[in-house]
Design a protein around this motif. Structure first.
Motif, mmCIF file in Angstrom:
data_model
loop_
_atom_site.group_PDB
_atom_site.id
_atom_site.type_symbol
_atom_site.label_atom_id
_atom_site.label_comp_id
_atom_site.label_asym_id
_atom_site.label_seq_id
_atom_site.Cartn_x
_atom_site.Cartn_y
_atom_site.Cartn_z
ATOM 1 N N PHE A 73 13.708 42.903 20.484
ATOM 2 C CA PHE A 73 13.338 41.540 21.063
ATOM 3 C C PHE A 73 14.689 41.050 21.799
ATOM 4 O O PHE A 73 15.653 40.874 21.441
ATOM 5 N N GLU A 74 14.515 40.617 23.118
ATOM 6 C CA GLU A 74 15.457 40.360 23.960
ATOM 7 C C GLU A 74 15.520 38.667 23.895
ATOM 8 O O GLU A 74 14.799 37.940 23.929
ATOM 9 N N TRP A 75 17.033 38.323 23.429
ATOM 10 C CA TRP A 75 17.284 36.952 23.359
ATOM 11 C C TRP A 75 17.062 36.211 24.698
ATOM 12 O O TRP A 75 17.290 36.857 25.569
ATOM 13 N N GLY A 76 16.203 34.960 24.418
ATOM 14 C CA GLY A 76 15.829 34.169 25.721
ATOM 15 C C GLY A 76 14.567 34.102 25.968
ATOM 16 O O GLY A 76 13.895 33.489 26.763
ATOM 17 N N LYS A 77 13.763 35.035 25.322
ATOM 18 C CA LYS A 77 12.608 35.224 25.857
ATOM 19 C C LYS A 77 11.746 34.259 24.505
ATOM 20 O O LYS A 77 12.102 34.186 23.488
ATOM 21 N N ASP A 78 10.446 33.721 24.657
ATOM 22 C CA ASP A 78 9.609 33.041 23.874
ATOM 23 C C ASP A 78 9.057 33.966 22.586
ATOM 24 O O ASP A 78 8.724 34.800 23.084
ATOM 25 N N LEU A 79 9.120 33.444 21.460
ATOM 26 C CA LEU A 79 8.578 34.395 20.413
ATOM 27 C C LEU A 79 6.913 34.324 20.680
ATOM 28 O O LEU A 79 6.401 33.387 21.166
ATOM 29 N N GLY A 80 6.727 35.625 20.590
ATOM 30 C CA GLY A 80 5.114 35.923 21.101
ATOM 31 C C GLY A 80 4.320 35.910 19.621
ATOM 32 O O GLY A 80 5.038 35.803 18.630
ATOM 33 N N ARG A 81 3.314 36.443 19.777
ATOM 34 C CA ARG A 81 2.186 36.311 18.751
ATOM 35 C C ARG A 81 2.746 37.553 17.418
ATOM 36 O O ARG A 81 2.688 37.356 16.353
ATOM 37 N N VAL A 82 3.200 38.532 18.220
ATOM 38 C CA VAL A 82 3.746 39.436 17.178
ATOM 39 C C VAL A 82 4.753 39.114 16.376
ATOM 40 O O VAL A 82 5.064 39.355 15.192
ATOM 41 N N GLU A 83 5.951 38.640 17.176
ATOM 42 C CA GLU A 83 7.240 38.099 16.432
ATOM 43 C C GLU A 83 6.829 37.102 15.453
ATOM 44 O O GLU A 83 7.388 37.073 14.203
ATOM 45 N N GLU A 84 6.077 36.078 16.007
ATOM 46 C CA GLU A 84 5.684 35.114 14.852
ATOM 47 C C GLU A 84 4.838 35.523 13.641
ATOM 48 O O GLU A 84 5.544 35.080 12.675
ATOM 49 N N ARG A 85 4.099 36.453 14.018
ATOM 50 C CA ARG A 85 3.238 37.066 12.711
ATOM 51 C C ARG A 85 4.416 37.517 11.772
ATOM 52 O O ARG A 85 4.095 37.330 10.681
ATOM 53 N N HIS A 86 5.320 38.203 12.191
ATOM 54 C CA HIS A 86 6.162 38.950 11.523
ATOM 55 C C HIS A 86 6.828 38.145 10.703
ATOM 56 O O HIS A 86 7.090 38.318 9.405
ATOM 57 N N LEU A 87 7.631 37.005 11.415
ATOM 58 C CA LEU A 87 8.210 36.044 10.504
ATOM 59 C C LEU A 87 7.508 35.487 9.690
ATOM 60 O O LEU A 87 7.909 34.897 8.411
ATOM 61 N N ALA A 88 6.241 34.766 9.877
ATOM 62 C CA ALA A 88 5.316 34.022 9.037
ATOM 63 C C ALA A 88 4.630 34.667 7.968
ATOM 64 O O ALA A 88 4.450 33.970 7.040
ATOM 65 N N LEU A 89 4.809 36.098 8.030
ATOM 66 C CA LEU A 89 4.464 36.796 6.860
ATOM 67 C C LEU A 89 5.321 36.658 5.684
ATOM 68 O O LEU A 89 5.127 36.895 4.583
ATOM 69 N N LYS A 90 6.425 36.160 6.005
ATOM 70 C CA LYS A 90 7.760 36.172 4.806
ATOM 71 C C LYS A 90 7.634 34.548 4.209
ATOM 72 O O LYS A 90 8.357 34.419 3.369
ATOM 73 N N PHE A 91 6.778 33.802 4.809
ATOM 74 C CA PHE A 91 6.750 32.367 4.222
ATOM 75 C C PHE A 91 5.455 32.308 3.665
ATOM 76 O O PHE A 91 4.265 32.612 3.793
ATOM 77 N N ASP A 92 5.680 31.210 2.427
ATOM 78 C CA ASP A 92 4.152 31.112 1.872
ATOM 79 C C ASP A 92 3.985 29.281 1.913
ATOM 80 O O ASP A 92 3.008 28.609 1.492
ATOM 81 N N LYS A 93 4.896 28.600 2.770
ATOM 82 C CA LYS A 93 4.604 27.378 3.332
ATOM 83 C C LYS A 93 5.168 27.136 4.721
ATOM 84 O O LYS A 93 5.968 28.065 5.177
#
Ligand code: NSS
Length: 435
Positions: free
Chosen positions: A299-319
């Motif tokens: 993932f290149e710094w400066g780009k907006d987070l897309g669906r795939v990246e957000e999904r990956h991050l959001a799977l780590k949280f329960d709130k």
């Protein structure tokens, strides 16, 4: 016309055993066994089982109950009985059935599997389903609770025009509209007008449709969605995050207590919503990118987070959790650069957990005239199109911030939906504007 009819929810809430009642609604379902017809009645407040026994009514009534078609509108008179076997714990022993409108045979939605396109084509009928009823009721309660929070906290509701002439969130997703002999657009956000209104009304909010000509076919994009937006004068990044946390936790608590049955039916444990208490975790964009890199993302710094990246991050949280300080290159022209590090902005997106991702976007706005002019130009926009907006930096400019919450995105998460289209009664998608 209504005084002698009782609402089903009233009966299901108890205390009417043995009483004679009249109810009316639609025949949601029906089955017969031996000398009994089970008529499942839906009236918009609830669903109740009504039983008609052959030996309790005359023959014509029993025949009518046999013939009445699904989704007919009916009136029933009978006695309330407590019955553990009945869904909801109560049933009505029917003495009289009146058919107000006999529905045509063959209600298109049968008790069998229908594909999503079929259900979307028949949306005007599918919204009668238990699933859609539950979602639409949670949605209504969500907005009711949000409005209550705004009232309790001194916000004023403010409305902006839908027909506009300049983009808020970039030209790529603007819907053009022929406006007599010129071109106008459908609004993407209430924000720019809200920035004008804070100097009149102070803290404000809206709940209104926003439009995006999204060419992407995803599970989280509508072309017409409902946008709950907030704008606050004398407000910075940290304060706006506090507002988001408090609003969302208030609404989740209210839903957990007032829509628990609906949520349970939809597969959402209310404990998940009771966990939504401030403070939410805060991650910077840089930290988010670091996690992505550690997990093997290219993932290149400066780009907006897309669906795939957000999904990956959001799977780590329960709130829900915040991601702050997005790069200027990933955000719209009005975002205020961080004075300590001008390549990033004082922006914040709120992410829903369990893989859902972004549900709000916002942050601090540029309040300085020259800085705004510079940003408009750097973003390839024409200052002429933003004359009135720029003017706001001439007459009493103040630090201010706000955010927009996607109602359907949030409902998708709360109701654990697979696709955003079910968070709204009549979804508008790239390939659908009917019914
Ligand atoms: O583009 S946003 O991130 N931000 C704004 O529009 C700001 N002008 C809001 C503000 O500060 N007043 O959109 C905000 C939210 C975003 O987080 C999503 O939850 C939702 O609006 N959104 C959408 N929902 C459904 N479908 C589409 N296409 C969509 N686009 C944004």
């Amino acid at each position: 016309m209504s005084e002698s009819f009782l609402e089903v929810s009233r009966i299901l809430s108890g205390g009417l055993e043995g009483e004679k009642v009249k109810v009316r609604g639609w025949l949601h379902n029906k089955r017969s066994s031996g000398g009994i017809h089970f008529l499942i009645l839906r009236d918009g407040t609830g669903i109740i089982q009504c039983t008609m026994k052959r030996d309790k009514v005359d023959r014509r009534q029993f025949e009518l109950a046999k013939d009445v078609t699904l989704e007919s509108s009916i009136e029933l008179t009978g006695t309330v009985r407590r019955d553990e076997r009945a869904p909801g714990g109560y049933e009505i022993a029917v003495e009289e059935l009146k058919v107000v409108h006999m529905a045509e045979e063959g209600f298109p939605i049968a008790k069998k599997y229908h594909g999503p396109e079929f259900l979307l084509d028949h949306r005007h009928l599918w919204i009668r389903s238990r699933k859609m009823q539950n979602i639409l009721r949670v949605r209504a309660k969500f907005l009711e609770a949000a409005r209550e929070w705004f009232k309790l906290n001194g916000y004023t509701e403010f409305h902006s025009p839908i027909l506009i002439t300049a983009a808020c969130e970039g030209g790529a997703t603007l819907f053009p509209v022929k406006y007599f002999d010129r071109e106008a657009y459908l609004t993407q956000s209430w924000q720019l007008y809200a920035e004008a209104a804070i100097a009149s009304l102070g803290k404000i909010y809206t709940v209104a449709p926003s439009f995006r000509a999204e060419k992407s076919r995803t599970r989280r994009h509508l072309t017409e969605y409902w946008h709950l937006e907030v704008e606050i004068p004398w407000c910075g990044l940290n304060e706006v995050m506090k507002v988001e946390e408090e609003l969302l936790s208030y609404v989740c608590r209210r839903l957990a207590s007032e829509a628990s049955r609906e949520l349970r039916d939809l597969g959402r444990d209310v404990k998940d919503l009771l966990r939504v208490e401030p403070p939410f975790e805060r991650l910077t964009y840089d930290e988010a990118v670091e996690i992505l890199h550690e997990d093997g993302f290219d993932f290149e710094w400066g780009k907006d987070l897309g669906r795939v990246e957000e999904r990956h991050l959001a799977l780590k949280f329960d709130k829900p959790f915040f991601i702050t300080h997005y790069p200027r290159s990933a955000k719209a022209f009005y975002h205020k650069p961080d004075p300590n590090r001008p390549e990033v902005t004082l922006s914040v997106d709120l992410m829903a957990p369990e893989g859902y991702g972004e549900i709000t976007g916002g942050g601090e706005r540029i309040d300085d005239l020259d800085e705004l002019l510079k940003s408009i130009k750097e973003n390839g926009l024409n200052p002429e199109d933003y004359k009135w907006y720029i003017d706001l930096r001439r007459y009493g400019s103040v630090p201010h911030a706000g955010f927009g919450l996607g109602v359907e995105r949030t409902i998708s998460w709360i109701c654990r939906l697979d696709h955003i289209r079910d968070a709204i009664a009549f979804p508008r998608l790239i390939n659908r504007v009917y019914p």
